[in-house]
Design an enzyme around this catalytic site. Structure first.
Site, PDB file in Angstrom:
ATOM      1  N   HIS A 158       0.569  -1.094   0.156  1.00 29.37           N
ATOM      2  CA  HIS A 158       0.070   0.159  -0.029  1.00 29.37           C
ATOM      3  C   HIS A 158       0.739   1.641  -0.254  1.00 29.37           C
ATOM      4  O   HIS A 158       0.010   2.553   0.397  1.00 29.37           O
ATOM      5  CB  HIS A 158      -1.141   0.116   0.832  1.00 29.37           C
ATOM      6  CG  HIS A 158      -1.933  -0.916   1.288  1.00 29.37           C
ATOM      7  ND1 HIS A 158      -2.546  -1.293   0.310  1.00 29.37           N
ATOM      8  CD2 HIS A 158      -1.970  -2.154   2.174  1.00 29.37           C
ATOM      9  CE1 HIS A 158      -3.470  -2.757   0.833  1.00 29.37           C
ATOM     10  NE2 HIS A 158      -2.720  -3.261   1.996  1.00 29.37           N
ATOM     11  N   GLU A 292      10.053   8.015 -16.846  1.00 32.08           N
ATOM     12  CA  GLU A 292       8.905   8.349 -17.015  1.00 32.08           C
ATOM     13  C   GLU A 292       8.331   8.867 -18.651  1.00 32.08           C
ATOM     14  O   GLU A 292       7.182   8.917 -18.518  1.00 32.08           O
ATOM     15  CB  GLU A 292       9.170  10.633 -17.033  1.00 32.08           C
ATOM     16  CG  GLU A 292       8.973  10.356 -15.102  1.00 32.08           C
ATOM     17  CD  GLU A 292       9.870  12.408 -14.771  1.00 32.08           C
ATOM     18  OE1 GLU A 292       9.252  12.697 -14.015  1.00 32.08           O
ATOM     19  OE2 GLU A 292       9.942  12.400 -16.030  1.00 32.08           O
TER      20      GLU A 292
END
Length: 462
Positions: A158, A292
């Protein structure tokens, strides 16, 4: 108006110039030219082998096609939009070279089975290149992992600190993803490597062709058993695009982690100048452009998969012009996956450096050893769920006191539960927390070293 095409005796005039441009695929299917030539050479050999044309004619066609190949490689043959597609372009140039015998090349075949053959030959070749790139990527992962078996890094669930793990273990997770990609492409290739050549337009041919002969010449494993299916099947393309999309998922996940690791908040890695760029206005910036871009390019491959599914979903048998739209998505996906694999391999090998001191500090500044405290109690007879609740309360009070578990005094531990002894401090050190997870596939150092040996063995398989 444009020049009439080979079917023009059925028509009174040529295509409108705008429609000719709209209809043409030569601008992108020129990518298939060498595969088209190879497939045509096999077809010519088969025509001669079966007596449909003479051996002299077959030899003339084969040699003429080889000349077209050399002219293309040397930049002397560059067909334009008037050629419509790569198949007409090659046939037209062949006929210019060998004369009327060139018009016999298309005997017993259609552009429908021809383009299907070309696309499969192309994709088979590209799959093997991508599989080799995956091996290169995996090799770099193993190289780095071998140097970092006992380097610890926070593990997350998480995106919250969970438990420390070996950095090698973390990197080998991506090795396993790439291994599945490598195996998946091998499986896809089984469906790619089936020959539709000889299926004709849709119903086969009246000529006594030998489809298995051409399949053997072109190193196909088998031939399509149904001519309708052979010319209209693009399952293999969908499977490849799915496999390509999964490769990009894996590269994108690694990219996201590198981006996080390189941030000032994490500071787990430093980007080297060879694989980073700066800002046009902020001189202090060093941007993670490579990961990216990989993360961004993932979407275009997903898009090609979706487009291919949409193209196929409503097509009646057999061939439809819609199928011309399969190639650009396949070509772009191949190029994108290859470029991203190359870039990520270079980034890992040359473009980033793990900050070992920062990592060592990071695994000591949280409660990621809380599970080990519960395991400590469970190993001494306390039911795990009871131990879990006890440690939960300890974490709560420690946070309130501004302490970590390692800061508690032995008296405090024993007030919590009498089972605690002085060895609790060793049990909750980050290194011991990692080393103790020695179950198969775990992050324990013994397991990780064995996993590295297994990985090296897997890399030998071609």
């Amino acid at each position: 108006m444009t020049e009439k095409q080979t079917w023009s005796q059925r028509f009174e005039s040529a295509l409108h110039p705008a429609i000719a441009r709209f209809n043409a695929s030569i601008s992108f299917d020129i990518e298939l030219i060498e595969y088209d030539i190879t497939g045509s050479q096999a077809h010519a050999k088969m025509l001669a082998h079966t007596g449909i044309i003479s051996h002299e004619e077959g030899e003339a066609l084969f040699n003429g096609l080889e000349r077209v190949r050399q002219e293309y490689r040397q930049g002397q043959f560059q067909p334009g939009v008037d050629a419509e597609d790569v198949h007409f372009a090659v046939e037209k140039r062949l006929t210019e070279i060998v004369g009327d015998v060139g018009k016999k090349l298309h005997t017993a075949r259609s552009r429908n089975d021809q383009v299907g053959t070309d696309t499969r030959l192309y994709l088979r070749d590209q799959i093997q290149q991508i599989r080799q790139q995956l091996r290169d990527f995996q090799t770099v992962l193993v190289d780095i992992a071998e140097k970092n078996v006992e380097t610890l890094i926070p593990g997350y669930t998480h995106l919250q600190r969970a438990q420390p793990v070996s950095l090698a273990h973390h990197l080998l997770a991506y090795f396993q993803m790439a291994q599945r990609d490598w195996e998946r492409l091998e499986d896809v290739c089984k469906r790619v490597n089936i020959s539709p050549l000889g299926c004709g337009a849709l119903a086969g041919t009246t000529f006594p062709i030998d489809r298995h002969y051409t399949a053997n010449l072109l190193h196909f494993d088998n031939v399509y058993a149904n001519s309708l299916d052979g010319v209209s099947d693009r399952d293999f393309a969908i499977e490849f695009l799915c496999a390509a999309s999964i490769i990009m998922v894996h590269l994108s996940r690694l990219s996201e982690e590198v981006i996080l690791w390189a941030s000032e908040e994490f500071r787990f890695v430093t980007l080297k100048d060879s694989c980073a760029t700066g800002s046009s206005i902020m001189p202090q910036k060093k941007n993670p452009d490579v990961p990216e871009l990989v993360r961004g390019k993932t979407g275009r491959v997903f898009g090609h998969l979706q487009a291919m599914l949409v193209i196929m979903k409503g097509l009646p048998l057999a061939y439809n012009k819609d199928l011309q739209e399969d190639k650009e998505g396949i070509f772009d996906s191949v190029n994108t996956v290859k470029a991203c694999l190359e870039a990520m391999t270079i980034l890992l090998q040359e473009g980033l450096e793990f900050r070992h001191q920062r990592l060592a500090t990071a695994v000591t500044e949280d409660f990621a050893n809380a599970t080990d405290v519960a395991d400590y109690l469970a190993a001494r007879g306390v039911p795990f769920r009871e131990a879990y609740n006890i440690v939960g309360k300890v974490v709560k009070t420690s946070i309130a006191a501004g302490k970590l578990l390692k800061d508690l005094q032995l008296e405090e531990w024993q007030q919590i539960h009498p089972a605690f002894a002085a060895d609790i401090y060793e049990a909750i050190t980050p290194r011991q927390v990692v080393a103790a997870r020695n179950s198969y596939g775990g992050t324990g150092f013994v397991q990780v070293r064995q996993a590295l040996l297994n990985a090296r063995t897997q890399l030998i398989v071609k």
